[in-house]
Design an enzyme around this catalytic site. Structure first.
Site, PDB file in Angstrom:
ATOM      1  N   CYS A   2       0.859  -1.176   0.000  1.00  0.00           N
ATOM      2  CA  CYS A   2       0.000   0.000   0.000  1.00  0.00           C
ATOM      3  C   CYS A   2       0.898   1.230   0.000  1.00  0.00           C
ATOM      4  O   CYS A   2       1.962   1.247   0.625  1.00  0.00           O
ATOM      5  CB  CYS A   2      -0.924   0.112   1.198  1.00  0.00           C
ATOM      6  SG  CYS A   2      -2.092  -1.233   1.343  1.00  0.00           S
ATOM      7  N   ARG A  27       3.844  -0.420  -4.878  1.00  0.00           N
ATOM      8  CA  ARG A  27       3.571  -0.959  -3.549  1.00  0.00           C
ATOM      9  C   ARG A  27       2.241  -1.704  -3.471  1.00  0.00           C
ATOM     10  O   ARG A  27       1.914  -2.315  -2.450  1.00  0.00           O
ATOM     11  CB  ARG A  27       3.565   0.170  -2.517  1.00  0.00           C
ATOM     12  CG  ARG A  27       4.867   0.941  -2.456  1.00  0.00           C
ATOM     13  CD  ARG A  27       4.746   2.083  -1.487  1.00  0.00           C
ATOM     14  NE  ARG A  27       4.578   1.608  -0.130  1.00  0.00           N
ATOM     15  CZ  ARG A  27       5.563   1.329   0.702  1.00  0.00           C
ATOM     16  NH1 ARG A  27       6.812   1.501   0.305  1.00  0.00           N
ATOM     17  NH2 ARG A  27       5.324   0.908   1.911  1.00  0.00           N
ATOM     18  N   TRP A  75      -2.743  -2.652  -1.618  1.00  0.00           N
ATOM     19  CA  TRP A  75      -2.472  -4.080  -1.764  1.00  0.00           C
ATOM     20  C   TRP A  75      -3.315  -4.740  -0.682  1.00  0.00           C
ATOM     21  O   TRP A  75      -3.052  -4.572   0.510  1.00  0.00           O
ATOM     22  CB  TRP A  75      -0.985  -4.365  -1.551  1.00  0.00           C
ATOM     23  CG  TRP A  75      -0.607  -5.791  -1.837  1.00  0.00           C
ATOM     24  CD1 TRP A  75      -0.310  -6.333  -3.055  1.00  0.00           C
ATOM     25  CD2 TRP A  75      -0.491  -6.857  -0.892  1.00  0.00           C
ATOM     26  NE1 TRP A  75      -0.022  -7.667  -2.922  1.00  0.00           N
ATOM     27  CE2 TRP A  75      -0.128  -8.012  -1.610  1.00  0.00           C
ATOM     28  CE3 TRP A  75      -0.669  -6.960   0.484  1.00  0.00           C
ATOM     29  CZ2 TRP A  75       0.079  -9.247  -0.993  1.00  0.00           C
ATOM     30  CZ3 TRP A  75      -0.473  -8.176   1.101  1.00  0.00           C
ATOM     31  CH2 TRP A  75      -0.095  -9.306   0.368  1.00  0.00           C
ATOM     32  N   ASN A 101      -1.370   2.300   5.613  1.00  0.00           N
ATOM     33  CA  ASN A 101      -0.521   1.227   5.107  1.00  0.00           C
ATOM     34  C   ASN A 101      -0.082   0.404   6.312  1.00  0.00           C
ATOM     35  O   ASN A 101       0.476   0.955   7.255  1.00  0.00           O
ATOM     36  CB  ASN A 101       0.692   1.844   4.388  1.00  0.00           C
ATOM     37  CG  ASN A 101       1.842   0.875   4.203  1.00  0.00           C
ATOM     38  OD1 ASN A 101       2.992   1.268   4.272  1.00  0.00           O
ATOM     39  ND2 ASN A 101       1.551  -0.377   3.978  1.00  0.00           N
ATOM     40  N   GLY A 102      -0.393  -0.899   6.295  1.00  0.00           N
ATOM     41  CA  GLY A 102      -0.029  -1.737   7.444  1.00  0.00           C
ATOM     42  C   GLY A 102      -1.182  -2.655   7.796  1.00  0.00           C
ATOM     43  O   GLY A 102      -2.098  -2.850   6.992  1.00  0.00           O
ATOM     44  N   GLU A 486      16.447 -18.079  -8.323  1.00  0.00           N
ATOM     45  CA  GLU A 486      16.115 -16.708  -8.716  1.00  0.00           C
ATOM     46  C   GLU A 486      15.526 -16.662 -10.128  1.00  0.00           C
ATOM     47  O   GLU A 486      14.558 -15.948 -10.397  1.00  0.00           O
ATOM     48  CB  GLU A 486      17.373 -15.829  -8.601  1.00  0.00           C
ATOM     49  CG  GLU A 486      17.221 -14.389  -9.048  1.00  0.00           C
ATOM     50  CD  GLU A 486      16.156 -13.601  -8.302  1.00  0.00           C
ATOM     51  OE1 GLU A 486      15.625 -14.077  -7.282  1.00  0.00           O
ATOM     52  OE2 GLU A 486      15.829 -12.497  -8.759  1.00  0.00           O
ATOM     53  N   LYS A 490      11.804 -15.294 -11.030  1.00  0.00           N
ATOM     54  CA  LYS A 490      11.553 -14.222 -12.017  1.00  0.00           C
ATOM     55  C   LYS A 490      10.455 -14.650 -12.972  1.00  0.00           C
ATOM     56  O   LYS A 490       9.534 -13.904 -13.253  1.00  0.00           O
ATOM     57  CB  LYS A 490      12.815 -13.884 -12.834  1.00  0.00           C
ATOM     58  CG  LYS A 490      13.913 -13.106 -12.170  1.00  0.00           C
ATOM     59  CD  LYS A 490      13.586 -11.708 -11.783  1.00  0.00           C
ATOM     60  CE  LYS A 490      12.894 -11.606 -10.477  1.00  0.00           C
ATOM     61  NZ  LYS A 490      13.457 -11.512  -9.252  1.00  0.00           N
ATOM     62  N   GLU A 493       6.891 -15.002 -11.237  1.00  0.00           N
ATOM     63  CA  GLU A 493       6.214 -13.801 -10.741  1.00  0.00           C
ATOM     64  C   GLU A 493       5.712 -12.891 -11.858  1.00  0.00           C
ATOM     65  O   GLU A 493       4.703 -12.227 -11.687  1.00  0.00           O
ATOM     66  CB  GLU A 493       7.042 -13.040  -9.699  1.00  0.00           C
ATOM     67  CG  GLU A 493       8.359 -12.491 -10.141  1.00  0.00           C
ATOM     68  CD  GLU A 493       9.189 -11.896  -8.991  1.00  0.00           C
ATOM     69  OE1 GLU A 493       8.660 -11.664  -7.889  1.00  0.00           O
ATOM     70  OE2 GLU A 493      10.386 -11.665  -9.216  1.00  0.00           O
ATOM     71  N   HIS A 509      16.067 -37.002  -7.314  1.00  0.00           N
ATOM     72  CA  HIS A 509      15.287 -37.398  -6.137  1.00  0.00           C
ATOM     73  C   HIS A 509      13.840 -36.929  -6.228  1.00  0.00           C
ATOM     74  O   HIS A 509      13.173 -36.775  -5.202  1.00  0.00           O
ATOM     75  CB  HIS A 509      15.951 -36.852  -4.868  1.00  0.00           C
ATOM     76  CG  HIS A 509      17.338 -37.375  -4.663  1.00  0.00           C
ATOM     77  ND1 HIS A 509      17.597 -38.713  -4.420  1.00  0.00           N
ATOM     78  CD2 HIS A 509      18.549 -36.768  -4.720  1.00  0.00           C
ATOM     79  CE1 HIS A 509      18.904 -38.893  -4.321  1.00  0.00           C
ATOM     80  NE2 HIS A 509      19.508 -37.728  -4.501  1.00  0.00           N
ATOM     81  N   LYS A 608       5.874  -4.603  -4.337  1.00  0.00           N
ATOM     82  CA  LYS A 608       7.329  -4.529  -4.256  1.00  0.00           C
ATOM     83  C   LYS A 608       7.831  -4.449  -2.826  1.00  0.00           C
ATOM     84  O   LYS A 608       8.877  -4.975  -2.485  1.00  0.00           O
ATOM     85  CB  LYS A 608       7.805  -3.308  -5.038  1.00  0.00           C
ATOM     86  CG  LYS A 608       9.296  -3.188  -5.062  1.00  0.00           C
ATOM     87  CD  LYS A 608       9.801  -2.967  -6.451  1.00  0.00           C
ATOM     88  CE  LYS A 608      11.274  -3.168  -6.543  1.00  0.00           C
ATOM     89  NZ  LYS A 608      11.658  -4.549  -6.842  1.00  0.00           N
TER      90      LYS A 608
END
Ligand code: G6P
Length: 613
Positions: A2, A27, A75, A101-102, A486, A490, A493, A509, A608
């Site tokens: 947010c 955000r 968000w 925000n929170g 990584e 990428k 997402e 395995h 983000k």
């Protein structure tokens, strides 16, 4: 997560708020809203599901006048992302508007108590509880809005950065924070607030970072006043920002992510600058000033989330091999709810691009309470984590706006490499010659990245072959197992293709059962000590009909003979190879996502900066 923005001054607030929301959209982008106090004292609140551009369309025919306003991009945490749950939230009479925000953890209890007192709620959010609580306290006790806000904040458990305006007081904007970031921009006869400095920088570079439990009383006609939890005035510590508007724009690229991928030669240059002396010695102020702590360190514990955690895994190998220190790497979200047994003889390294990730922040606080020395590796200067850690090193890669982290990852690994060399020098595990050799290799990284970027067209054309695949496997060994993680992150997402990263030898395995002609495997296979072993792993995939895309060192002839597609990277020291190998992986994810028509910079459900648990 947010983003909040606020303005009070002589200009029309709406354009400033909307521009600020666009800057903060990384955000969260589930919904957006704005509250404006018009010249007649009427509070106009407009909210819309979707992005800031949807809000702009919604506001086209509305009264958007006013020189005081607050705005929000969300968000979603509590309640689905619809118009009603969008911020700003307001009290029953519509005279108070609040953005947040929170997370208010005890919102359910507070809501029940307020409902018993007759409050009627419109939304499912925790935020509405806060504004209704402030209103209730003010109405029932007859106190001022500031007193009601202070009392309400005493009752809430959780994290918040909030901004509050009152239709009855056109000259005041109140803002407060605990655990979520908030910056106040001090202009001439105008004041701004933002979740970070990006909405502010265009107007002023004079900012104050609010600390936990502080309330900013922003008045049209008086200087900024900040009070602490005990209602005492605190020092207004104005800092000068070093940030330019150009850094926040796409600069001709179609997406921030592509711009940030291409910026990496420059960002690594900035990251390294001044830290490698005479081309052969690494000098990090945070290490030099705390040499004793590092000399006595029993072990290092790295805490981080997401991509930063992947950088941490590479850091573990670097620190163990070059500096001879045992290292464990923990997800901050797991560390904070475990019994990690850290103590004064440990160094905790916290890695965070944003410097605001709630779990990492909580892990740091816990480590400090146990007496550990905490070293931060952050990008955002002045962020909560940068301020909470004992010392640290900024990666200095500039604002990263694309939600998928790219240049921050290469910056983080570069700092970890420099840290490992600095500690190796300090602890005597690296000879002067060895340290000089790696330092020289680090200095060459910007040029190597420029070279690695030349494969972009090849990757673009091979991406079209894989656009409609449903699953991908990414395999690597040693330093490049985390690179595989990584690369997979990428892809998933931003393209929403399922991808899994695995140590190449572990494939037998389990994941090997998945291999058929519909599952491509990306091998990160530069020339290193395990090269021969990785070739065997590639053979195992090929034997089962799987197709292979291999990232190899220029000049490799063995892998091109068996792989379906080969992407060459320039030769580089093994311990730095993840930095170079990351480039084609970033480009592969980018091109596949673009071909799938995805919103690359703002992928669904993500944000983000994750300032909630
Ligand atoms: C989010 C971002 C990731 C990032 C992670 C940790 O999930 O989308 O790109 O790696 O948070 O963030 P930090 O700012 O602490 O590095």
């Amino acid at each position: 997560m947010c983003g909040i923005v606020g303005y009070i001054g002589c200009q029309q607030a709406y354009p400033i708020l909307i521009k600020g929301l666009h800057r903060l959209e990384y955000r969260g982008y589930d919904s957006a809203g704005v509250a404006l106090l018009d010249p007649n004292g009427k509070l106009n609140i407009y909210k819309s599901r979707g992005k800031v551009s949807d809000l702009e369309r919604f506001c086209e025919s509305k009264d958007i006048s006013g020189t005081l306003g607050i705005a929000h991009t969300r968000w979603a945490t509590h309640g689905e992302p619809n118009d009603i749950n969008a911020h700003p939230h307001f009290n029953e009479s519509g005279s108070l508007a609040l953005v947040h925000n929170g997370t208010i953890e005890n919102y359910a209890v507070l809501r029940e108590a307020l409902e018993e007192q007759g409050c009627v709620f419109r939304s499912q959010t925790d935020t509405e509880v806060l504004v209704q609580l402030i209103d209730y306290i003010r109405r029932s006790s007859g106190c001022t809005l500031l007193e009601a806000l202070r009392e309400a904040l005493k009752q809430v458990v959780g994290a918040y950065a909030i901004a509050l305006i009152d239709a009855e007081d056109p000259d005041t904007l109140l803002a407060a924070r605990r655990s979520s970031p908030l910056v106040v921009g001090v202009g001439k006869d105008e004041t701004f607030i933002g979740s970070d400095a990006s909405p502010i920088i265009e107007f002023t570079n004079q900012v104050v970072y609010l600390r936990d439990d502080e309330i900013a009383i922003i008045s049209r006609h008086k200087p900024l006043q900040i009070i602490d939890a005990n209602n005492h005035n605190t020092e207004v510590d104005i800092q000068t920002l070093r940030l330019s508007v150009a850094q926040l724009e796409k600069g001709g690229y179609p997406h921030f992510m592509l711009k940030e991928i291409y910026e990496q030669p420059n960002t690594l240059h900035d990251c390294i600058r001044g830290r490698i002396v005479d081309g052969c010695r690494v000098q990090l102020a945070g290490v030099q000033d705390n040499a004793e702590r590092f000399l006595q360190a029993r072990r290092v514990v790295i805490v981080a989330c997401g991509t930063s955690w992947h950088a941490g895994l590479i850091g573990k190998r670097l620190l163990q091999e070059l500096a001879g220190i045992p290292v464990t790497v923990e997800y901050a979200s797991e560390f904070r709810y475990s019994k990690p047994l850290v103590g004064p003889e440990d160094v905790v390294i916290a890695i965070s691009q944003s410097g605001e990730t709630a779990d990492t922040l909580a892990a740091i606080k816990m480590a400090k309470e146990s007496g550990a020395f905490v070293y931060g590796i952050c990008n955002v200067v002045g962020s909560s984590i940068a301020r909470e850690t004992n010392t640290g090193t900024y990666i200095h890669v500039g604002p990263e706006i694309g939600v998928a982290s790219t240049k921050a990852f290469t910056g983080q690994v570069t700092v970890l490499a420099m840290l490992a060399v600095a500690l190796g020098q300090l602890r005597g595990t690296l000879s002067t010659e060895e340290a000089a050799e790696i330092a020289a290799d680090i200095s060459r990284l910007p040029d190597l990245i420029t070279e690695a970027l030349q494969v972009d067209d090849i990757i673009k054309s091979l991406s079209s072959t894989y656009t409609y695949v449903h699953n991908f496997l990414y395999l690597g060994r040693g330093y490049n197992f985390p690179t595989a993680l990584e690369g997979a992150l990428k892809l998933k997402e931003i393209s929403y293709i399922h991808a899994e990263g695995y140590p190449a030898a572990e494939m037998k395995h389990g994941p090997i059962a998945l291999i058929d002609n519909e599952l491509p495997t990306v091998f990160i296979a530069p020339n290193d000590d395990l090269h021969e072993k990785v070739i065997s792993n590639i053979q195992q995939v090929k034997a089962r009909g799987g197709s292979v895309i291999a990232i190899v060192t220029k000049g490799d002839t063995a892998i091109p003979a068996i792989a379906d597609h080969v992407i060459e990277i320039p030769p580089v020291a093994e311990c730095l190879s993840p930095i170079i190998a990351a480039i084609p992986l970033q480009l592969l994810a980018y091109h596949i996502a673009v071909m799938k028509g995805r919103d690359v910079d703002m992928p669904r459900n993500l944000a983000k900066s994750v300032t909630v648990e």
